[in-house]
Structure formats: structure tokens, C-alpha cells
Motif scaffolding. Structure first.
Motif, mmCIF file in Angstrom:
data_model
loop_
_atom_site.group_PDB
_atom_site.id
_atom_site.type_symbol
_atom_site.label_atom_id
_atom_site.label_comp_id
_atom_site.label_asym_id
_atom_site.label_seq_id
_atom_site.Cartn_x
_atom_site.Cartn_y
_atom_site.Cartn_z
ATOM 1 N N ASN A 96 -11.535 -13.429 -11.827
ATOM 2 C CA ASN A 96 -10.230 -12.679 -12.051
ATOM 3 C C ASN A 96 -9.610 -12.597 -10.389
ATOM 4 O OD1 ASN A 96 -8.428 -11.331 -13.485
ATOM 5 N ND2 ASN A 96 -9.046 -9.462 -12.661
ATOM 6 N N VAL A 97 -10.420 -12.050 -9.477
ATOM 7 C CA VAL A 97 -9.621 -11.839 -8.346
ATOM 8 C C VAL A 97 -9.371 -13.304 -7.812
ATOM 9 C CG1 VAL A 97 -10.107 -10.921 -5.944
ATOM 10 C CG2 VAL A 97 -10.669 -9.759 -8.128
ATOM 11 N N VAL A 98 -10.293 -14.371 -7.902
ATOM 12 C CA VAL A 98 -10.048 -15.656 -7.314
ATOM 13 C C VAL A 98 -8.804 -16.251 -7.979
ATOM 14 C CG1 VAL A 98 -10.920 -18.130 -7.323
ATOM 15 C CG2 VAL A 98 -12.272 -16.132 -6.668
ATOM 16 N N GLY A 99 -8.918 -16.187 -9.501
ATOM 17 C CA GLY A 99 -7.335 -16.485 -10.264
ATOM 18 C C GLY A 99 -6.363 -15.846 -10.068
ATOM 19 N N GLY A 100 -6.634 -14.348 -9.696
ATOM 20 C CA GLY A 100 -5.203 -13.771 -9.467
ATOM 21 C C GLY A 100 -4.590 -14.109 -7.875
ATOM 22 N N ASN A 101 -5.562 -14.535 -6.999
ATOM 23 C CA ASN A 101 -4.905 -14.883 -5.602
ATOM 24 C C ASN A 101 -4.377 -16.288 -5.724
ATOM 25 O OD1 ASN A 101 -5.569 -13.129 -3.352
ATOM 26 N ND2 ASN A 101 -7.266 -12.934 -4.557
ATOM 27 N N VAL A 102 -5.101 -17.218 -6.854
ATOM 28 C CA VAL A 102 -4.335 -18.371 -6.825
ATOM 29 C C VAL A 102 -3.054 -18.434 -7.654
ATOM 30 C CG1 VAL A 102 -4.509 -20.650 -8.045
ATOM 31 C CG2 VAL A 102 -6.617 -19.847 -7.119
ATOM 32 N N LYS A 103 -2.968 -17.366 -8.393
ATOM 33 C CA LYS A 103 -1.721 -17.228 -9.348
ATOM 34 C C LYS A 103 -0.653 -16.932 -8.179
ATOM 35 C CE LYS A 103 -0.834 -13.578 -11.631
ATOM 36 N NZ LYS A 103 0.088 -12.694 -11.464
ATOM 37 N N ALA A 104 -0.879 -15.934 -7.288
ATOM 38 C CA ALA A 104 0.065 -15.344 -6.121
ATOM 39 C C ALA A 104 0.460 -16.533 -5.295
ATOM 40 C CB ALA A 104 -0.811 -14.251 -5.487
ATOM 41 N N LEU A 105 -0.180 -17.598 -5.409
ATOM 42 C CA LEU A 105 0.496 -18.695 -4.293
ATOM 43 C C LEU A 105 1.411 -19.434 -4.995
ATOM 44 C CD1 LEU A 105 -3.006 -19.902 -2.901
ATOM 45 C CD2 LEU A 105 -1.221 -18.526 -1.719
ATOM 46 N N LEU A 106 1.556 -19.103 -6.561
ATOM 47 C CA LEU A 106 2.346 -20.194 -7.207
ATOM 48 C C LEU A 106 4.164 -19.668 -6.908
ATOM 49 C CD1 LEU A 106 0.693 -20.346 -10.478
ATOM 50 C CD2 LEU A 106 0.428 -22.070 -8.818
ATOM 51 N N PRO A 107 4.773 -20.626 -6.958
ATOM 52 C CA PRO A 107 6.347 -20.435 -6.766
ATOM 53 C C PRO A 107 6.713 -19.334 -7.785
ATOM 54 C CG PRO A 107 6.014 -22.713 -7.456
ATOM 55 C CD PRO A 107 4.634 -22.283 -7.333
ATOM 56 N N THR A 108 6.317 -19.537 -8.975
ATOM 57 C CA THR A 108 6.944 -18.505 -10.065
ATOM 58 C C THR A 108 5.542 -17.938 -10.495
ATOM 59 O OG1 THR A 108 6.755 -20.255 -11.717
ATOM 60 C CG2 THR A 108 8.910 -19.721 -10.464
ATOM 61 N N GLN A 109 5.899 -16.581 -10.705
ATOM 62 C CA GLN A 109 4.526 -16.092 -11.240
ATOM 63 C C GLN A 109 4.749 -15.753 -12.758
ATOM 64 O OE1 GLN A 109 2.325 -14.218 -8.995
ATOM 65 N NE2 GLN A 109 3.312 -15.717 -8.013
ATOM 66 N N GLY A 110 3.398 -16.158 -13.212
ATOM 67 C CA GLY A 110 3.086 -16.022 -14.886
ATOM 68 C C GLY A 110 2.112 -14.847 -15.183
ATOM 69 N N SER A 111 1.347 -15.035 -15.828
ATOM 70 C CA SER A 111 0.491 -14.077 -16.211
ATOM 71 C C SER A 111 -1.032 -14.697 -16.223
ATOM 72 C CB SER A 111 0.768 -13.381 -17.834
ATOM 73 O OG SER A 111 0.694 -14.275 -18.707
ATOM 74 N N LEU A 112 -1.914 -13.660 -16.193
ATOM 75 C CA LEU A 112 -3.270 -14.040 -16.018
ATOM 76 C C LEU A 112 -4.030 -13.483 -17.189
ATOM 77 C CD1 LEU A 112 -4.810 -15.218 -13.535
ATOM 78 C CD2 LEU A 112 -5.308 -12.893 -13.028
ATOM 79 N N SER A 113 -4.670 -14.208 -17.866
ATOM 80 C CA SER A 113 -5.881 -13.844 -19.027
ATOM 81 C C SER A 113 -6.715 -12.952 -18.463
ATOM 82 C CB SER A 113 -6.085 -15.181 -19.482
ATOM 83 O OG SER A 113 -7.367 -15.547 -18.820
ATOM 84 N N LEU A 114 -7.447 -12.315 -19.382
ATOM 85 C CA LEU A 114 -8.617 -11.395 -19.126
ATOM 86 C C LEU A 114 -9.645 -12.434 -18.688
ATOM 87 C CD1 LEU A 114 -8.531 -8.770 -21.937
ATOM 88 C CD2 LEU A 114 -8.071 -8.493 -19.478
ATOM 89 N N PRO A 115 -10.630 -12.018 -17.801
ATOM 90 C CA PRO A 115 -11.858 -13.051 -17.654
ATOM 91 C C PRO A 115 -12.634 -13.148 -18.571
ATOM 92 C CG PRO A 115 -12.083 -10.869 -16.399
ATOM 93 C CD PRO A 115 -10.744 -10.737 -17.130
#
Length: 150
Positions: A96-115
Motif C-alpha cells: 500500500n505504501v509503495v503503491g501510494g508513493n508511486v501514485k504520488a509521482l503521477l501527473p494526475t492523481q487517481g485512487s488507490l485500491s485496498l491492498p
């Protein structure tokens, strides 16, 4: 996701997650040297990123290493048994934390699923592997992958 997130950034994320959440200091996670061992009891945790750029971030290791990660993350004793709920919570939180940090680098923010934690990472049609990091954590193999959904 591959154009938005570089290989070095994914490595830096993994390094930061392990030093901050698991080890309490840097230096225990490094690139794996040589062939990866075949896990007798594989375990994988992942989260999906939904949005304009969608994908999956996953962490794969063997069950014994996942137990060690859980003990380290939860501050358990070296011989303390790890229950299934603690294992799912802790190992899922790493993904979850790895995925959340990858998501934070994206130019547009989306949502993250539950692990999700399972013994195999299901294939998703139309995906491409963008990053695969083969890592050594205290002599144990861990693989971090990022997939792009097309």
C-alpha cells in the motif's frame, strides 16, 4: 505510468519504505546480485492505481520473509508467531505504501485500491510490466514490480 515514473524513483520509494517503516534506518535494502531463488511458498501483496494513468504496484517474496517483514513492521519478537491477520495487514501495508508513493509521482492523481495479499499475482489482460526491482533485504529476496494497465 512508465513515462511518469522512472526506475530510480521506484527504487528510492522501496528504499524509503524499508528504512522508515521496517528497519528504522537505511542500508538493509539493496539490489539483488545473481539469480533469484525460487520461493517454495510465494506471497504477493498489491494495490491498483485507478485514474488517467492506471496500473498495479506489487511486492513479492516468500512466506518466511513476509513473516520477518511483519515482525519488523509490528515490532514483534524474533520468535513470535505471526498470525494470518497480522501478516495480511503488515505485508499489505508495505504494498500500500509503495503503491501510494508511486501514485504520488503521477501527473494526475487517481485512487488507490485496498491492498490484496495472495499466493499468486493474477494476470490482467492488456498490462505491461514497466518496472521490476529485484531486491535483497537482509539476505532475503524481494521483488517490487509496477505494471501499466492499457
Amino acid at each position: 505510468m512508465t513515462a511518469a515514473v522512472e526506475h530510480d524513483q521506484v527504487y528510492a520509494i522501496a528504499e524509503e519504505v524499508f528504512s522508515a517503516m521496517i528497519d528504522g534506518e537505511p542500508g538493509y535494502l539493496r539490489p539483488w546480485d545473481g539469480e533469484l531463488p525460487v520461493a517454495a511458498e510465494p506471497l504477493v501483496a498489491w494495490v491498483d492505481v485507478h485514474g488517467e494513468l492506471a496500473g498495479r504496484a506489487a511486492v513479492t517474496t516468500d512466506l518466511e520473509t513476509a513473516h520477518e517483514l511483519t515482525r519488523a513492521l509490528l515490532g514483534m519478537g524474533a520468535d513470535e508467531p505471526v498470525g494470518p491477520e497480522d501478516l495480511n495487514d503488515a505485508f499489505g501495508e508495505v504494498a500500500n505504501v509503495v503503491g501510494g508513493n508511486v501514485k504520488a509521482l503521477l501527473p494526475t492523481q487517481g485512487s488507490l485500491s485496498l491492498p490484496v495479499v495472495a499466493t499468486v499475482l493474477p494476470e490482467v489482460p492488456g498490462t505491461s510490466l514497466t518496472h521490476e526491482l529485484r531486491l535483497d533485504w537482509r539476505g532475503r529476496s524481494i521483488v517490487v514490480v509496477v505494471w501499466l494497465f492499457q
